[in-house]
Write a protein that holds these residues in place. Sequence first.
Motif, PDB file in Angstrom:
ATOM      1  N   ASN A  38       7.212-114.711 -37.587  1.00 59.16           N
ATOM      2  CA  ASN A  38       8.249-114.225 -38.504  1.00 59.16           C
ATOM      3  C   ASN A  38       9.517-115.069 -38.521  1.00 59.16           C
ATOM      4  OD1 ASN A  38       6.596-111.982 -39.219  1.00 59.16           O
ATOM      5  ND2 ASN A  38       7.192-111.028 -37.282  1.00 59.16           N
ATOM      6  N   ALA A  39       9.450-116.320 -38.135  1.00 59.63           N
ATOM      7  CA  ALA A  39      10.628-117.194 -38.208  1.00 59.63           C
ATOM      8  C   ALA A  39      11.004-117.407 -39.674  1.00 59.63           C
ATOM      9  CB  ALA A  39      10.344-118.537 -37.549  1.00 59.63           C
ATOM     10  N   PRO A  40      12.300-117.351 -39.998  1.00 57.19           N
ATOM     11  CA  PRO A  40      12.709-117.523 -41.396  1.00 57.19           C
ATOM     12  C   PRO A  40      12.696-118.983 -41.855  1.00 57.19           C
ATOM     13  CG  PRO A  40      14.622-117.149 -40.024  1.00 57.19           C
ATOM     14  CD  PRO A  40      13.419-116.988 -39.138  1.00 57.19           C
ATOM     15  N   ALA A  41      12.717-119.927 -40.911  1.00 56.45           N
ATOM     16  CA  ALA A  41      12.801-121.348 -41.266  1.00 56.45           C
ATOM     17  C   ALA A  41      12.400-122.182 -40.048  1.00 56.45           C
ATOM     18  CB  ALA A  41      14.219-121.705 -41.707  1.00 56.45           C
ATOM     19  N   THR A  42      12.394-123.480 -40.247  1.00 56.40           N
ATOM     20  CA  THR A  42      12.087-124.429 -39.173  1.00 56.40           C
ATOM     21  C   THR A  42      13.266-125.377 -39.017  1.00 56.40           C
ATOM     22  OG1 THR A  42       9.731-124.314 -39.683  1.00 56.40           O
ATOM     23  CG2 THR A  42      10.471-126.213 -38.389  1.00 56.40           C
ATOM     24  N   VAL A  43      13.616-125.673 -37.778  1.00 55.83           N
ATOM     25  CA  VAL A  43      14.679-126.636 -37.503  1.00 55.83           C
ATOM     26  C   VAL A  43      14.067-127.843 -36.797  1.00 55.83           C
ATOM     27  CG1 VAL A  43      15.349-125.502 -35.350  1.00 55.83           C
ATOM     28  CG2 VAL A  43      16.964-127.000 -36.484  1.00 55.83           C
ATOM     29  N   LEU A  44      14.428-129.014 -37.251  1.00 57.92           N
ATOM     30  CA  LEU A  44      14.010-130.273 -36.645  1.00 57.92           C
ATOM     31  C   LEU A  44      15.160-130.744 -35.764  1.00 57.92           C
ATOM     32  CD1 LEU A  44      11.907-132.547 -36.488  1.00 57.92           C
ATOM     33  CD2 LEU A  44      12.957-133.540 -38.536  1.00 57.92           C
ATOM     34  N   LEU A  45      14.931-130.768 -34.448  1.00 61.37           N
ATOM     35  CA  LEU A  45      15.952-131.169 -33.485  1.00 61.37           C
ATOM     36  C   LEU A  45      15.814-132.652 -33.195  1.00 61.37           C
ATOM     37  CD1 LEU A  45      15.518-128.152 -31.051  1.00 61.37           C
ATOM     38  CD2 LEU A  45      17.395-128.505 -32.662  1.00 61.37           C
TER      39      LEU A  45
ATOM     40  N   ALA B 151       8.078-136.888 -39.577  1.00 59.22           N
ATOM     41  CA  ALA B 151       8.232-135.551 -39.000  1.00 59.22           C
ATOM     42  C   ALA B 151       8.325-134.493 -40.098  1.00 59.22           C
ATOM     43  CB  ALA B 151       9.466-135.505 -38.104  1.00 59.22           C
ATOM     44  N   VAL B 152       9.093-134.790 -41.129  1.00 59.73           N
ATOM     45  CA  VAL B 152       9.226-133.851 -42.251  1.00 59.73           C
ATOM     46  C   VAL B 152       7.879-133.678 -42.944  1.00 59.73           C
ATOM     47  CG1 VAL B 152      10.280-133.525 -44.528  1.00 59.73           C
ATOM     48  CG2 VAL B 152      11.686-134.222 -42.572  1.00 59.73           C
ATOM     49  N   ASP B 153       7.161-134.773 -43.171  1.00 62.04           N
ATOM     50  CA  ASP B 153       5.838-134.671 -43.794  1.00 62.04           C
ATOM     51  C   ASP B 153       4.893-133.841 -42.928  1.00 62.04           C
ATOM     52  OD1 ASP B 153       6.730-136.176 -45.935  1.00 62.04           O
ATOM     53  OD2 ASP B 153       5.800-138.041 -45.235  1.00 62.04           O
ATOM     54  N   PHE B 154       4.952-134.023 -41.598  1.00 63.89           N
ATOM     55  CA  PHE B 154       4.120-133.247 -40.682  1.00 63.89           C
ATOM     56  C   PHE B 154       4.427-131.755 -40.832  1.00 63.89           C
ATOM     57  CE2 PHE B 154       3.469-131.048 -36.678  1.00 63.89           C
ATOM     58  CZ  PHE B 154       2.169-131.393 -36.366  1.00 63.89           C
ATOM     59  N   ILE B 155       5.714-131.416 -40.809  1.00 67.27           N
ATOM     60  CA  ILE B 155       6.114-130.011 -40.918  1.00 67.27           C
ATOM     61  C   ILE B 155       5.717-129.438 -42.276  1.00 67.27           C
ATOM     62  CG2 ILE B 155       8.138-128.483 -41.083  1.00 67.27           C
ATOM     63  CD1 ILE B 155       9.415-130.348 -38.896  1.00 67.27           C
ATOM     64  N   LYS B 156       5.959-130.197 -43.338  1.00 65.46           N
ATOM     65  CA  LYS B 156       5.701-129.693 -44.690  1.00 65.46           C
ATOM     66  C   LYS B 156       4.209-129.623 -45.036  1.00 65.46           C
ATOM     67  CE  LYS B 156       9.623-128.421 -46.152  1.00 65.46           C
ATOM     68  NZ  LYS B 156       9.784-126.984 -46.392  1.00 65.46           N
TER      69      LYS B 156
END
Length: 157
Positions: free
Chosen positions: A59-66, A119-124
């Motif tokens: 139920n996380a509302p979003a993802t943060v890339l640290l 990293a963004v492509d991996f997450i998306k």
Amino acid sequence: MLLDSHTFLSLLSLLSMDNIERNIWNTKAKTEHVTFYSQKEAGSNEWIARKGVLAIRDNAPATVLLLHGFGNDKFDVGPFRLLFKDYNAMTFDFRAHGESKEDQISTLGHDEVYDIFAAVDFIKTHPKLKDKPLFAYGLSMGAATSIDRKSTRLNSS
């Protein structure tokens, strides 16, 4: 509330990556080691592996890339996951940092922007993350490179 330096350092030692790896303070997230591939440099057909840690929360509302700074690695920004305790989080080693030191050089953000693209492509494309909003939280080189990443993608569209 501001913490004095002794309390802050004590907190950071408690939240060391050894503890994060053992999932001592984070029982609600499913943590996994991930590998994705980044373009070596502009115009290159070579790809280099990036190693990271992904924490997925129900139920996380979003993802943060640290994003870590120069001379640090993915484990150094791990405690910052506490700032985003209800969010999914991913961190990775930029080229020439952490597990990615061998045969790589840091360009202080110039080519590291390709690491962020990857990293963004991996997450998306991740089945559990692809429909969630994504934002970045970076320190030093990580912050500057994330700004460069955003401006580069804006200029190329």
